[in-house]
Design an enzyme around this catalytic site. Structure first.
Site, short mmCIF file in Angstrom:
data_model
loop_
_atom_site.label_atom_id
_atom_site.label_comp_id
_atom_site.label_asym_id
_atom_site.label_seq_id
_atom_site.Cartn_x
_atom_site.Cartn_y
_atom_site.Cartn_z
N SER A 139 0.85 -1.19 0.00
CA SER A 139 0.00 0.00 0.00
C SER A 139 0.89 1.24 0.00
CB SER A 139 -0.87 0.00 1.26
OG SER A 139 -1.50 1.25 1.44
N TYR A 152 -1.53 -1.38 10.51
CA TYR A 152 -1.77 -1.50 9.07
C TYR A 152 -0.54 -1.01 8.29
CZ TYR A 152 -3.98 -1.22 4.50
OH TYR A 152 -4.27 -1.39 3.16
#
Ligand SMILES: NC(=O)c1ccc[n+]([C@@H]2O[C@H](COP(=O)([O-])OP(=O)(O)OC[C@H]3O[C@@H](n4cnc5c(N)ncnc54)[C@H](OP(=O)(O)O)[C@@H]3O)[C@@H](O)[C@H]2O)c1
Length: 258
Positions: A139, A152
């Site tokens: 990401s 995350y």
């Protein structure tokens, strides 16, 4: 890889995974799709089969290392895998609460261990043939430690660096490794966000960009470029300057569990 004919995708029941499955579905393609939700998996499989693909499905949790490895061996025996996309992932939002202790550990289990559980068997299967491509879903959040999503960001940083290291290590074995770093993509994962998401894009568009990057065997498929440039600029700042800036950003969701 130019035109992979045997492709395995984890997290194919939703969002980017579903869009990738549908993008690759076509006559002459064998797709192996997995996720935990049986109904959504069957629906995606049916649409891919309608498009002409030969589809195998298995309900699996990527944290179940043995079950995943067993299934991958079966798929590979029937149709040698050419591309494996380790896409399954969770965030604080899709876990139903904030990044409390349990959810933080779950994020690491799924986003990091779930990825190693997928990629390691793929390497074992592909290496003797000296042919195959591995894609790891990271990401743009992997480049900065955003205060609203520490586990995350850390999980995505871990798989990005792991994938970029593997790329060098596996080059000699004839295997390609690409790391995928999307910005905001419209999926159930981002549907819970109540803050502005710059350059938010549809999952189908993200799948097209990912597919193009994999065809070119890009080391890092990072998009959209304005957001990529912004996070790279932020990441280049000294931590003492960066932290006060990042503190102003909104949290992914308000924590319900600690
Ligand atoms: N959307 C974005 O803006 C964005 C940006 C950058 C990176 N990403 C990454 O892209 C990937 C896909 O995200 P998405 O946005 O498409 O989210 P999503 O719509 O929530 O899809 C997540 C997928 O992962 C699967 N999954 C979750 N936990 C699992 C587990 N323990 N075992 C097996 N499968 C599991 C889900 O399957 P079930 O529903 O069947 O459990 C689902 O198919 C994730 O790795 C995410 O971190 C997303």
């Amino acid at each position: 890889m130019e035109n992979p004919k045997s492709i395995l995708i984890t997290g194919a029941t939703s969002g980017i995974g579903t869009a990738l499955a549908r993008s690759y579905a076509g006559s002459g393609t064998a797709l192996a799709l997995t996720g935990r939700d049986a109904d959504r998996l069957k629906t995606v499989a049916a649409r891919c089969a309608e498009a002409g693909a030969q589809v195998r499905i298995q309900v699996l949790d990527v944290r179940d290392r043995d079950a995943l490895a067993d299934w991958m061996r079966q798929v590979d025996a029937a149709c040698p895998l050419e591309l494996v996309i380790a896409n399954a992932g969770v965030s604080a939002g899709t876990g139903g609460g904030g990044e409390g202790d349990d959810q933080a550990n779950r994020i690491f289990d799924v986003n990091l261990i779930g990825v190693t559980n997928t990629i390691q068997p793929a390497i074992s299967l592909m290496a003797p043939r000296r042919r195959g491509q591995l894609a790891i879903m990271s990401s743009l959040a992997s480049f900065c430690g955003f205060p609203g999503a520490p586990a995350y960001c850390a999980s995505k940083a871990a798989v990005r660096v792991w994938g970029e290291s593997l790329r060098g290590g596996l080059h000699g074995a004839g295997l390609a490794v690409s790391v995928i770093c999307p910005g905001y993509v419209r999926t159930p994962m981002t549907a819970v966000n109540d803050f502005p998401m710059p350059f938010l894009m549809d999952a189908d568009r993200a799948a097209r960009i990912i597919r193009r990057g994999l065809r070119k065997n890009k080391a890092r498929i990072a998009f959209p470029w304005p957001l990529y440039a912004t996070v790279m600029m932020l990441a280049s700042l000294p931590p003492g300057l960066l932290a006060p800036l990042l503190r102003r950003l909104p949290e992914k969701v308000h924590s319900e569990d600690g």
